[in-house]
Design an enzyme around this catalytic site. Structure first.
Site, PDB file in Angstrom:
ATOM      1  NE  ARG A  69       9.828  -5.712 -13.629  1.00 36.23           N
ATOM      2  CZ  ARG A  69       9.094  -4.792 -12.995  1.00 36.23           C
ATOM      3  NH1 ARG A  69       8.420  -3.888 -13.689  1.00 36.23           N
ATOM      4  NH2 ARG A  69       9.035  -4.765 -11.678  1.00 36.23           N
ATOM      5  CB  CYS A  70       6.068  -6.868 -22.086  1.00 29.85           C
ATOM      6  SG  CYS A  70       5.813  -7.271 -23.809  1.00 29.85           S
TER       7      CYS A  70
ATOM      8  N   GLY B 290       5.618  -4.988 -12.353  1.00 31.06           N
ATOM      9  CA  GLY B 290       5.679  -5.666 -11.051  1.00 31.06           C
ATOM     10  C   GLY B 290       4.293  -5.805 -10.449  1.00 31.06           C
TER      11      GLY B 290
ATOM     12  CG  ASP C 208       8.296   0.905  -6.816  1.00 31.74           C
ATOM     13  OD1 ASP C 208       8.520   0.129  -5.877  1.00 31.74           O
ATOM     14  OD2 ASP C 208       8.613   0.658  -8.000  1.00 31.74           O
TER      15      ASP C 208
ATOM     16  CD  GLU D   2      14.665  -1.508  -5.511  1.00 30.46           C
ATOM     17  OE1 GLU D   2      15.250  -2.587  -5.649  1.00 30.46           O
ATOM     18  OE2 GLU D   2      13.555  -1.268  -6.025  1.00 30.46           O
TER      19      GLU D   2
ATOM     20  CG  ASP E 123       6.806   5.822 -15.153  1.00 25.37           C
ATOM     21  OD1 ASP E 123       5.987   6.730 -15.326  1.00 25.37           O
ATOM     22  OD2 ASP E 123       7.948   5.814 -15.658  1.00 25.37           O
TER      23      ASP E 123
ATOM     24  CB  ALA F 100      14.827   4.016  10.659  1.00 32.12           C
TER      25      ALA F 100
ATOM     26  CG  ASP G 127       7.485   4.567  -9.225  1.00 35.37           C
ATOM     27  OD1 ASP G 127       6.293   4.222  -9.334  1.00 35.37           O
ATOM     28  OD2 ASP G 127       8.409   3.974  -9.808  1.00 35.37           O
TER      29      ASP G 127
ATOM     30  NE  ARG H 113      10.807   0.413 -11.142  1.00 32.17           N
ATOM     31  CZ  ARG H 113      11.133  -0.703 -11.793  1.00 32.17           C
ATOM     32  NH1 ARG H 113      12.266  -0.768 -12.435  1.00 32.17           N
ATOM     33  NH2 ARG H 113      10.341  -1.737 -11.808  1.00 32.17           N
TER      34      ARG H 113
ATOM     35  CB  SER I 222       2.115  -0.658 -16.809  1.00 31.88           C
ATOM     36  OG  SER I 222       2.963  -1.611 -16.209  1.00 31.88           O
TER      37      SER I 222
ATOM     38  CB  THR J 147       3.732   0.540  -8.812  1.00 31.38           C
ATOM     39  OG1 THR J 147       5.057   0.481  -8.250  1.00 31.38           O
ATOM     40  CG2 THR J 147       3.329   1.996  -8.879  1.00 31.38           C
TER      41      THR J 147
ATOM     42  NE  ARG K 164      12.554  -0.879  16.544  1.00 26.68           N
ATOM     43  CZ  ARG K 164      13.287   0.232  16.537  1.00 26.68           C
ATOM     44  NH1 ARG K 164      14.162   0.454  17.501  1.00 26.68           N
ATOM     45  NH2 ARG K 164      13.158   1.120  15.592  1.00 26.68           N
TER      46      ARG K 164
ATOM     47  NE  ARG L  53      25.699 -10.368  11.850  1.00 28.08           N
ATOM     48  CZ  ARG L  53      26.887 -10.145  12.411  1.00 28.08           C
ATOM     49  NH1 ARG L  53      27.569  -9.047  12.104  1.00 28.08           N
ATOM     50  NH2 ARG L  53      27.398 -11.005  13.280  1.00 28.08           N
TER      51      ARG L  53
HETATM   52  O1  F6P Z   1       8.210  -1.625  -9.248  1.00 30.02           O
HETATM   53  C1  F6P Z   1       8.086  -2.544  -8.227  1.00 30.02           C
HETATM   54  C2  F6P Z   1       9.420  -3.151  -7.902  1.00 30.02           C
HETATM   55  O2  F6P Z   1       9.236  -4.114  -6.877  1.00 30.02           O
HETATM   56  C3  F6P Z   1      10.537  -2.187  -7.522  1.00 30.02           C
HETATM   57  O3  F6P Z   1      10.448  -1.754  -6.187  1.00 30.02           O
HETATM   58  C4  F6P Z   1      11.771  -2.990  -7.833  1.00 30.02           C
HETATM   59  O4  F6P Z   1      12.836  -2.142  -8.149  1.00 30.02           O
HETATM   60  C5  F6P Z   1      11.342  -3.781  -9.034  1.00 30.02           C
HETATM   61  O5  F6P Z   1       9.936  -3.823  -9.047  1.00 30.02           O
HETATM   62  C6  F6P Z   1      11.872  -5.198  -9.097  1.00 30.02           C
HETATM   63  O6  F6P Z   1      11.490  -5.750 -10.299  1.00 30.02           O
HETATM   64  P1  F6P Z   1      11.550  -7.288 -10.659  1.00 30.02           P
HETATM   65  O7  F6P Z   1      10.510  -8.000  -9.849  1.00 30.02           O
HETATM   66  O8  F6P Z   1      11.263  -7.345 -12.121  1.00 30.02           O
HETATM   67  O9  F6P Z   1      12.916  -7.760 -10.298  1.00 30.02           O
END
Ligand code: F6P
Length: 324
Positions: free
Chosen positions: A76-77, A15, A131, A227, A107, A190, A133, A175, A109, A129, A158, A248
């Site tokens: 993504r490969c 990503g 994330d 997510e 991660d 929040a 993560d 992710r 990559s 990234t 808001r 909503r």
């Molecule tokens: O790793 C970055 C990210 O945006 C994540 O937050 C998300 O889960 C994922 O990539 C989405 O991937 P793609 O753009 O391949 O749908």
């Protein structure tokens, strides 16, 4: 002693993340300043496998730092997850005579880079990234811009949530990781946040919190969902049916991956790129650049990918107190 490093490759993978262009610019310009040749590989490992590359000069990275995404393109490969794909990629890196390959990504990559290192390619990872993560580093390039984008979106939601006295459920990316959600919750004010690291918080608790806050006179509610938890639409429907409060759901999605990189992302990106080239020239092999305790360090890639950081719940606890 003659410097053995003459030519390096660079690619962005997985990503995209705002700030990747600052890394590309820093790597290319530092390398050229030190007398190296730089090969840019398009579309990450996919481009390496298919031989899609070009020589990069200092002027090729002009006016890119301010732009989101990655000018080298990314992908993504799935082929890179196979032994045959990895061998093909390593073979091309050898044909190109790369003395080092800089891989900017998350991660997946860095695991791709690790696979290449086992096939004799000298790799250098830079964490990119949104994330955050990667446990080995306290910062990954793109995170700050993504959080700012999420926070601004929450500000806007808001306004309307307040005006209609509604409850808003906002789903953010990340992710399997809840850092973007936690930071967006704290900075967006929040009341509740659902993240994979904290499975004890469930929809009943969220509803309880909403009702309690309403009884204290709050006329709107804001819940953030990572997510990795998902089902934000379902949660919104449940909140509405149990409480009777109009609710909503908004899924921010890829909105958070774009945008002008913040100063923080440009700074970390530039410093990490610069220091990566210095480390490569010092002969450091198969490393990853990390940020820890206010310092930039390069770690052994295998060890770094093994590293596990413990989840600290204090940010969550703070969010709850600050939302009373
Ligand atoms: O790793 C970055 C990210 O945006 C994540 O937050 C998300 O889960 C994922 O990539 C989405 O991937 P793609 O753009 O391949 O749908």
């Amino acid at each position: 002693m003659e410097n053995k490093i003459k030519k390096i490759g660079i690619l962005t993978s997985g990503g995209d993340a705002p700030g990747m262009n600052a890394v590309i610019r820093a790597v290319v310009r530092t390398a050229i300043h030190k007398g190296l040749k730089v090969v840019g590989i398009r579309r990450g490992f996919e481009g390496l496998i298919s031989g899609d590359f070009m020589d990069l000069e200092a002027s090729d990275v002009s006016n890119i730092m301010y732009r989101g995404g990655t000018t080298l393109l990314t992908a993504r490969c799935p082929e890179m997850m196979t032994q045959a794909g990895q061998e093909k990629a390593a073979q091309i890196a050898k044909v190109l005579n790369l003395d080092a390959l800089v891989v900017i990504g998350g991660d997946g990559s860095l695991h791709g880079a690790q696979a290449l290192s086992k096939l004799g390619i000298n790799v250098f990872g830079i964490p990119g990234t949104i994330d955050l993560d990667l446990d080995c580093t306290e910062y990954t390039i793109g995170f700050d811009t993504a959080v700012n984008t999420g926070m601004e979106a929450i500000n806007k939601i808001r306004d309307t949530s307040c005006s209609h006295e509604r409850c808003s459920v906002v789903e953010v990316m990340g992710r399997n990781c809840g850092y973007i959600a936690l930071w967006c919750s704290l900075t967006g004010g929040a009341e509740e946040v659902l993240i994979p690291e904290n499975p004890d918080v469930n929809s009943e608790m969220v509803i309880q919190q909403i009702l309690e806050n309403r009884s204290h006179g709050k006329n709107h509610n804001l819940v953030v969902v990572a997510e990795g938890i998902g089902n934000s639409q379902e949660l919104a429907e449940k909140i509405e049916s149990v409480t009777g409060i109009q609710t909503r759901a908004t899924i921010l999605g890829h909105l958070q991956r774009g945008g002008i990189p913040t100063a923080i992302d440009r700074l970390h990106g530039s410093v990490m790129g610069f220091k990566a080239v210095e480390a490569i020239l010092e002969g450091r092999q198969n490393r990853v650049m990390v940020y820890r305790n206010g310092k930039y360090l390069d770690l052994d890639l295998d060890e770094a990918l093994e590293y596990k950081r413990e989840y600290d719940n204090s940010l969550y606890e703070m969010i709850k107190i600050l939302a009373i």
